[in-house]
Design a protein around this motif. Structure first.
Motif, mmCIF file in Angstrom:
data_model
loop_
_atom_site.group_PDB
_atom_site.id
_atom_site.type_symbol
_atom_site.label_atom_id
_atom_site.label_comp_id
_atom_site.label_asym_id
_atom_site.label_seq_id
_atom_site.Cartn_x
_atom_site.Cartn_y
_atom_site.Cartn_z
ATOM 1 N N VAL A 107 0.860 -1.180 0.000
ATOM 2 C CA VAL A 107 0.000 0.000 0.000
ATOM 3 C C VAL A 107 0.899 1.234 0.000
ATOM 4 N N VAL A 108 0.638 2.134 -0.926
ATOM 5 C CA VAL A 108 1.455 3.335 -1.092
ATOM 6 C C VAL A 108 0.632 4.563 -0.742
ATOM 7 N N SER A 109 1.204 5.449 0.046
ATOM 8 C CA SER A 109 0.554 6.720 0.349
ATOM 9 C C SER A 109 1.527 7.860 0.079
ATOM 10 N N GLY A 110 0.986 9.057 -0.057
ATOM 11 C CA GLY A 110 1.824 10.225 -0.332
ATOM 12 C C GLY A 110 2.087 10.389 -1.800
ATOM 13 N N GLU A 111 2.775 11.458 -2.130
ATOM 14 C CA GLU A 111 3.069 11.790 -3.520
ATOM 15 C C GLU A 111 4.486 11.368 -3.893
ATOM 16 N N ILE A 112 4.605 10.672 -5.025
ATOM 17 C CA ILE A 112 5.912 10.326 -5.569
ATOM 18 C C ILE A 112 6.269 11.368 -6.622
ATOM 19 N N ALA A 145 5.041 4.894 2.844
ATOM 20 C CA ALA A 145 4.480 6.231 3.033
ATOM 21 C C ALA A 145 5.493 7.277 2.591
ATOM 22 N N PHE A 146 5.291 7.827 1.394
ATOM 23 C CA PHE A 146 6.182 8.854 0.861
ATOM 24 C C PHE A 146 5.847 10.182 1.532
ATOM 25 N N GLN A 147 6.857 10.784 2.145
ATOM 26 C CA GLN A 147 6.681 12.029 2.892
ATOM 27 C C GLN A 147 6.973 13.236 2.000
ATOM 28 N N PRO A 148 6.533 14.421 2.408
ATOM 29 C CA PRO A 148 6.810 15.619 1.610
ATOM 30 C C PRO A 148 8.301 15.815 1.370
#
Length: 240
Positions: free
Chosen positions: A60-65, A201-204
Motif C-alpha cells: 500500500v502506497v501513500s503520499g506523492e511520488i 508512506a512517501f513524505q513531503p
C-alpha cells in the motif's frame, strides 16, 4: 506451520526463478544499459508477483511520488524494500553495501545497472568515489535511493542515521524524499514471513540546501512515522 510453508514456497518460486533471470543479465547488458535496467525492473516486479500471490503480501502506497528525479531516504527493515523501491520508482540507482556487489554475476550486473557501491569500512577515498558515482547517476536523470540507517532494523527501532546520506544530499542538490516503510512486521529478518500489508508512506520532499543539523532530524522523524503510528490513517491512496 502455514507461514513456514508459504515462506518455503516463496523462496522456491522467487529464488528458483531468479537464477535464470540473473544469469540472463550479462546477455541483456549486451543490448545496452537501458535493456539491462528494464531487465532489473522486470526482476523486481517478479519479486512483487511472488510476494503477492505466493506469500500473500500486499503493498500500500501513500503520499506523492515526485515525477522528477529525487534522492529517496527509506526506512530499512527487510530486503523487500530494496526490490520494491526499484519497481515503484522505475529503475532508480540504489546505494548498496559492497558485500552485495561482490556476489558473482549478480554483483557485476548490479554495477552495470548503475548501483552505487559503498564500503562501510572504507576510506575517505571510497566515500569520494561513492559521491562521484551518485553525481553521475543524478546527471543521467535517475533518482537515487539510500537507506540511511545503514542496515536492516527491527520494527520499533529508530536508530540514529548514518552521516553518508547527508553527504549525498548536499552533493546532489536534489529534493530529498523520506519514505516510511513497515516491512519488518510481515517480512522479518529471521524466521518465516507472514501474509499482510507493507506500507510505503512517501513524505513531503525536503528542499536542497539545508545543513546537517537541520536535515537529519527531519529525515529521522519522517522515515519513522509508521513506527509511532502517525501514518496509520485513512490517507492510503494506492494499492500495488
Amino acid at each position: 506451520m502455514i507461514a513456514r510453508v508459504r515462506t518455503w514456497a516463496f523462496n522456491a518460486a522467487f529464488f528458483g526463478g531468479s537464477v535464470p533471470i540473473v544469469l540472463m543479465a550479462p546477455v541483456m547488458a549486451l543490448f545496452g544499459t537501458a535493456a539491462l535496467r528494464w531487465w532489473v525492473v522486470f526482476w523486481t516486479r517478479y519479486h512483487r508477483f511472488c510476494a503477492r500471490w505466493v506469500q500473500g503480501v500486499r503493498v500500500v502506497v501513500s503520499g506523492e511520488i515526485p515525477t522528477t528525479p529525487a534522492l529517496y531516504a527509506g526506512k530499512h527493515q527487510a530486503m523487500f524494500e530494496t526490490f520494491e523501491m526499484v519497481a515503484l520508482l522505475d529503475a532508480p540507482v540504489i546505494v548498496l553495501k559492497k558485500e552485495l556487489a561482490d556476489i558473482p554475476v549478480w554483483g557485476w550486473a548490479a554495477r552495470r545497472y548503475g548501483m552505487i557501491v559503498v564500503d562501510r569500512e572504507g576510506s575517505s577515498g571510497a566515500l569520494r568515489q561513492m559521491m562521484r558515482d551518485a553525481e553521475a547517476a543524478a546527471a543521467s536523470g535517475r533518482s537515487v535511493v539510500i537507506f540511511p540507517e545503514g542496515t536492516r532494523v527491527v520494527p520499533g527501532a529508530m536508530p540514529e542515521l548514518k552521516p553518508g546520506f547527508v553527504g549525498l544530499y548536499r552533493a546532489l542538490k536534489m529534493p530529498l524524499v523520506p519514505v516510511a516503510i513497515d516491512s519488518g512486521h510481515v517480512w522479518p529478518k529471521h524466521g518465516p514471513k507472514r501474509p499482510g500489508i507493507i506500507r510505503f508512506a512517501f513524505q513531503p520532499a525536503i528542499a536542497p540546501g539545508l545543513n546537517r543539523r537541520e536535515v537529519e532530524p527531519l529525515v529521522h522523524a519522517a522515515i519513522n512515522v509508521l513506527e509511532v503510528g502517525a501514518a496509520h490513517s485513512n490517507n492510503l491512496v494506492r494499492l500495488e
